[in-house]
Design a protein around this motif. Structure first.
Motif, PDB file in Angstrom:
ATOM      1  N   ARG A 515       0.833  -1.210   0.000  1.00 55.01           N
ATOM      2  CA  ARG A 515       0.000   0.000   0.000  1.00 55.01           C
ATOM      3  C   ARG A 515       0.868   1.260   0.000  1.00 55.01           C
ATOM      4  N   MET A 516       2.020   1.188   0.661  1.00 56.05           N
ATOM      5  CA  MET A 516       2.936   2.330   0.715  1.00 56.05           C
ATOM      6  C   MET A 516       3.742   2.460  -0.573  1.00 56.05           C
ATOM      7  N   ARG A 517       3.501   1.555  -1.506  1.00 53.30           N
ATOM      8  CA  ARG A 517       4.163   1.569  -2.809  1.00 53.30           C
ATOM      9  C   ARG A 517       5.682   1.475  -2.687  1.00 53.30           C
ATOM     10  N   ILE A 518       6.119   0.622  -1.778  1.00 55.59           N
ATOM     11  CA  ILE A 518       7.546   0.311  -1.719  1.00 55.59           C
ATOM     12  C   ILE A 518       7.849  -0.570  -2.921  1.00 55.59           C
ATOM     13  N   PRO A 519       8.672  -0.096  -3.857  1.00 58.57           N
ATOM     14  CA  PRO A 519       8.775  -0.780  -5.164  1.00 58.57           C
ATOM     15  C   PRO A 519       9.269  -2.213  -5.073  1.00 58.57           C
ATOM     16  N   GLU A 520      10.199  -2.498  -4.132  1.00 56.98           N
ATOM     17  CA  GLU A 520      10.730  -3.858  -4.042  1.00 56.98           C
ATOM     18  C   GLU A 520       9.644  -4.840  -3.626  1.00 56.98           C
ATOM     19  N   VAL A 521       8.776  -4.425  -2.704  1.00 61.61           N
ATOM     20  CA  VAL A 521       7.664  -5.285  -2.297  1.00 61.61           C
ATOM     21  C   VAL A 521       6.694  -5.465  -3.456  1.00 61.61           C
ATOM     22  N   SER A 522       6.428  -4.402  -4.184  1.00 59.73           N
ATOM     23  CA  SER A 522       5.531  -4.507  -5.336  1.00 59.73           C
ATOM     24  C   SER A 522       6.096  -5.466  -6.372  1.00 59.73           C
ATOM     25  N   SER A 523       7.430  -5.451  -6.572  1.00 59.97           N
ATOM     26  CA  SER A 523       8.049  -6.367  -7.525  1.00 59.97           C
ATOM     27  C   SER A 523       7.889  -7.805  -7.077  1.00 59.97           C
ATOM     28  N   ILE A 524       8.111  -8.041  -5.779  1.00 61.17           N
ATOM     29  CA  ILE A 524       7.975  -9.393  -5.242  1.00 61.17           C
ATOM     30  C   ILE A 524       6.538  -9.877  -5.350  1.00 61.17           C
ATOM     31  N   VAL A 525       5.592  -9.006  -4.954  1.00 63.29           N
ATOM     32  CA  VAL A 525       4.182  -9.373  -5.018  1.00 63.29           C
ATOM     33  C   VAL A 525       3.769  -9.640  -6.456  1.00 63.29           C
ATOM     34  N   GLY A 526       4.237  -8.782  -7.384  1.00 65.15           N
ATOM     35  CA  GLY A 526       3.892  -8.977  -8.786  1.00 65.15           C
ATOM     36  C   GLY A 526       4.459 -10.263  -9.349  1.00 65.15           C
ATOM     37  N   MET A 527       5.714 -10.577  -8.970  1.00 61.84           N
ATOM     38  CA  MET A 527       6.332 -11.810  -9.474  1.00 61.84           C
ATOM     39  C   MET A 527       5.587 -13.029  -8.961  1.00 61.84           C
ATOM     40  N   VAL A 528       5.239 -13.019  -7.650  1.00 62.94           N
ATOM     41  CA  VAL A 528       4.521 -14.150  -7.069  1.00 62.94           C
ATOM     42  C   VAL A 528       3.137 -14.283  -7.682  1.00 62.94           C
TER      43      VAL A 528
END
Length: 534
Positions: A515-528
């Motif tokens: 939700r905070m748009r931390i890009p590394e988390v978004s990348s991980i979530v998107g990959m999964v």
């Protein structure tokens, strides 16, 4: 960042399985030999060959050999193949000789790393060391094979090979426990045959790991041919560059020697609160670092080395900043959760066989303190790779000397001022403080070398990660309190704490960070999410 993320994900998968089986290995071994006299003896005997390997070749593999291989692959007409063959030949000869000498000197080596042991405990440790020390040769050859694989961007095998080692050791520990049962921790009754099983079984696991790596190297096209024309092996360049790496490892091992001596002394004052407890806690502290940070570091160093070779400092800065963020995005919550749930982890893993709940809780208390060190320790290791990518092995020596000075000073103070039961916890805190200070100094020096490390952006990213992780730690703390109110601490309740507190905490962290748009988390979530939707 996507390239590093993909490479790191491949390595992290193998490392995850390796570390999970390592969990099982450590638990079964602790259940078999305990954390008292025999546990301390085995811990020292097993650690000595790792120390010797690290001193002789482990340090220069990442700091010297990998960059040199990459340069030879680019400059030599044969793509560096002859150089790799000379390197492997030299490693086999030198490491075999070291293993033989180490076995002959097992007694003095054990005396060097122990304090206050009786004759029988020393005798047992020496016998174990004689059986385990030959693994230096196999561990070293496998490591050289892994380094060559890394220069070819083949990262999977080095991360998966330790799984076989763990499986072999799990089998050995189970056989040992079934054979001896409750008397397996007694150094006075353990026989030479029992020590043979435990020692040679440990070496057999490393042999299996080496075979996997050598076979993997053969599959990518490497053909080993002994080459004794070692004058063309670049030994002069390696020596000039590696002398500082030897110094770095030597300084680091001096610090480890001090810690081991103090921990073994503490164990003599309070059985179960000595070197084995420190070693087990440190192994679990290394779990998230090994799964996440080592994968990123391994993928990052060849790319930074190529950036330096091409004169592209922007690439070095970008790779480093990306590496820090990728490492921290999961280590930040992992460190906080370890600080809360450390005893739950160790009770679930260790309260079996010849281990008691109290002994497991003590290991967990040490682990909680190590949780504070997880992020600074990992960033420090990333910073060292900045220097290594330039072929600079001198600056890390001074950084190591500063770390050891701080760590040793605080450790000695802890040993002489804390009650015996709290000495090992004090050693873990000394380790933590040393790496917090060392990371600050290393960042300043590395920033000067590459004209900035995007410090503001990295600091902003880390602060946002901690903001997202604090609610996760609070949830875990709430689950811990509620579970302790309802039931006593045992393996089942500890598993509930971990599943509910750790699981909910990590999910909450990922949700908030996304939700905070931390890009590394978004990348991980998107990959999964992408893999799940396939």
């Amino acid at each position: 960042m996507s390239r590093v993320l993909r490479a790191s994900a491949i390595m992290a998968a193998g490392t995850m399985v390796s570390r999970v089986t390592g969990f099982v290995r450590t638990a079964v071994l602790a259940a078999a030999i305990g954390t008292f006299a025999l546990g301390d003896a085995y811990s020292v005997a097993y650690t000595i060959p790792l120390i010797l390997f690290d001193f002789l070749i482990g340090g220069i593999l990442s700091s010297v050999v990998v960059p040199m291989i990459i340069r030879r692959q680019r400059s030599d007409p044969d793509g560096g193949r002859a150089y790799e063959q000379r390197l492997m030949t030299l490693g086999i000869i030198a490491l075999t000789a070291v293993a033989v000498v180490a076995v002959l000197l097992a007694g003095p080596l054990i005396s060097l790393y122990s304090a206050g042991w009786g004759p029988r405990q020393t005798e047992v440790a020496v016998r174990l060391a004689q059986y385990i020390l030959p693994m230096i040769a196999f561990f070293g050859v496998g490591a050289i094979a892994g380094a060559i694989l890394n220069t070819r961007d083949r990262f999977a095998a080095p991360m998966w090979a330790p799984v076989l080692n763990n499986i072999v050791m799990i089998g050995v520990a189970i056989v040992y426990y079934v054979k001896l049962g409750g008397v397996g921790t007694n150094v006075d009754t353990v026989t030479d045959a029992d020590l043979l099983l435990l020692g040679l079984g440990t070496t057999a696991g490393i042999v299996a790991q080496c075979v996997v790596l050598v076979v993997s190297l053969h599959r990518v096209g490497f053909r080993f041919r002994p080459r004794l024309d070692l004058r063309n092996a670049g030994l002069g360049e390696m020596g000039r560059t590696g002398v500082w790496t030897f110094a770095y490892v030597g300084v680091s091992q001096l610090g480890f020697l001090i810690t081991t001596k103090l921990a073994t002394g503490a164990g003599q004052q309070t059985p179960g609160a000595g070197n084995a407890a420190y070693s087990f806690a440190y192994q679990f502290f290394q779990l998230p670092y090994g799964i996440i940070a080592v994968s990123v570091i391994t993928a990052m160093l060849p790319r930074m080395s190529r950036g330096v070779a091409d004169g592209q400092l922007d690439t070095v800065r970008a790779e480093f900043a990306s590496g820090v963020r990728l490492v921290s995005v999961l280590l930040v919550p992992a460190g906080l959760l370890l600080m809360v749930l450390g005893p739950a982890v160790t009770v679930m893993i260790f309260s079996w066989g010849n281990m008691t709940v109290d002994s497991a809780v003590y290991i967990g208390n040490v682990l909680q303190i190590f949780g504070l060190a997880l992020v600074p320790f990992s960033i420090f290791q990333l910073l060292l790779r900045v220097f290594y990518s330039f072929g600079d092995t001198r600056t890390p020596v001074f950084l190591a000397f500063g770390n050891v000075a701080v760590n040793a000073t605080l450790s000695v103070v802890a040993y002489f001022t804390l009650p015996p039961r709290y000495i090992v916890m004090g050693l873990a805190l000394s380790f933590t403080v040393a790496y917090v200070v060392g990371t600050g100094v290393a960042w300043m020096l590395a920033g000067r070398r590459v004209q900035g490390l995007q410090g503001r952006e990295v600091a902003l990213g880390l602060s946002r990660m901690y903001m997202a992780a604090v609610p996760a730690a609070v949830v875990a703390l709430g689950v811990l309190w509620l579970t302790q109110e309802l039931t006593d601490l045992h393996a089942l309740s500890a598993a509930i704490m971990l599943a509910a507190g750790g699981g909910l905490g990590m999910v909450l962290y990922l949700m908030i960070a996304h939700r905070m748009r931390i890009p590394e988390v978004s990348s991980i979530v998107g990959m999964v999410a992408g893999r799940v939707s396939r």
